[in-house]
Design a protein around this motif. Structure first.
Motif, short mmCIF file in Angstrom:
data_model
loop_
_atom_site.label_atom_id
_atom_site.label_comp_id
_atom_site.label_asym_id
_atom_site.label_seq_id
_atom_site.Cartn_x
_atom_site.Cartn_y
_atom_site.Cartn_z
N GLU A 3 35.87 35.77 42.29
CA GLU A 3 35.12 36.90 42.52
C GLU A 3 35.62 38.25 42.89
N ARG A 4 36.44 38.20 43.90
CA ARG A 4 37.27 39.26 44.47
C ARG A 4 38.03 39.66 43.64
N ASP A 59 35.16 32.51 46.10
CA ASP A 59 35.20 33.78 46.89
C ASP A 59 36.50 34.58 46.02
N ASN A 60 37.72 34.00 45.89
CA ASN A 60 38.69 34.63 45.69
C ASN A 60 38.69 35.03 44.03
N LYS A 85 34.53 27.03 48.58
CA LYS A 85 33.99 28.53 48.69
C LYS A 85 35.03 29.53 48.64
#
Length: 228
Positions: A88-89, A85-86, A81
């Motif tokens: 996406e960021r 998430d990284n 995850k």
């Protein structure tokens, strides 16, 4: 008498057999021992592999690396995850819109150890409006012990050695240019560092690679790795 001779013959054969067996097990006077390698529970827990999976990241279906631990599924899920998430960021920070499309999305595992995982990504993005696609690269660096993204701050002093020619230009993909035309020479490393973040560097074991944004005509990104 015959029984006695047979008995003596049997004892003689038995002694010879045992002597030969001992000799085969005994090398240079040392008796061979069967030694088994003991693997601790902690070592088993730290064992992992990398799988390639297609994952939707901000509605882009991308081939992504995913960690597979042999026993610690909670850690596995958390770290996977963290990778997604990284990414996406990173897309949010550079303003990628889902109206565009990502092409040539590739990754390579630059470092894979018990304590560290470093992944380099390259891609190009086109939204149909710009004169040319965005060509770029970024990295995700995981500390597998603390289960956190590794910060650039701890490596800034090492990266500053760029000004002392401690790094050399490298080509990581077939689409990468052979060189960046020296476009970075007009900027100091402090100016370059001001535009960098945790996605702007990666590890090659104990060495560092650094990623700079450069104009499209110069390749879109330029990568340098610490010299050996």
């Amino acid at each position: 008498m015959k029984k006695r001779k047979l008995f003596v013959l049997f004892i003689t054969i038995l002694v010879c057999f045992e002597g030969c067996k001992f000799s085969s097990d005994n090398t240079s006077g040392n008796v061979t021992e069967n030694k088994s390698v003991n693997i601790t529970t902690e070592e088993k827990d730290n064992r992992y592999s990398i799988e390639n999976r297609k994952i939707s990241v901000k509605d882009f279906l991308l081939e992504m690396p995913q960690i597979k631990y042999s026993s610690d599924k909670n850690k596995q899920n958390y770290l996977n995850k963290l990778i997604i998430d990284n990414v996406e960021r990173y897309f949010d920070n550079i303003g990628l819109s889902i109206e565009g499309r990502i092409n040539n999305f590739e990754y390579s595992i630059e470092t894979e150890s018990k304590t560290k995982l470093s992944i380099l990504f390259t891609y190009d993005y086109y939204n149909g409006e710009a004169a040319h696609p965005l060509i770029s690269a970024f990295a995700v660096n995981l500390d597998l012990e603390t289960e956190k993204i590794i910060s650039l701050d701890a490596y800034k002093e090492k990266i500053k050695l760029f000004e002392q020619n401690a790094f050399s230009h490298v080509t990581k993909r077939k689409t990468s240019l052979k060189n960046d035309g020296g476009v970075l020479k007009d900027k100091s490393i402090d100016e370059l560092l001001a535009d960098m973040d945790n996605n702007s560097f990666y590890f090659i074991n104990d060495k560092i690679g650094i990623i700079f944004e450069v104009p499209y005509a110069c390749g879109g990104y330029s990568i340098y790795e610490e010299k050996k």
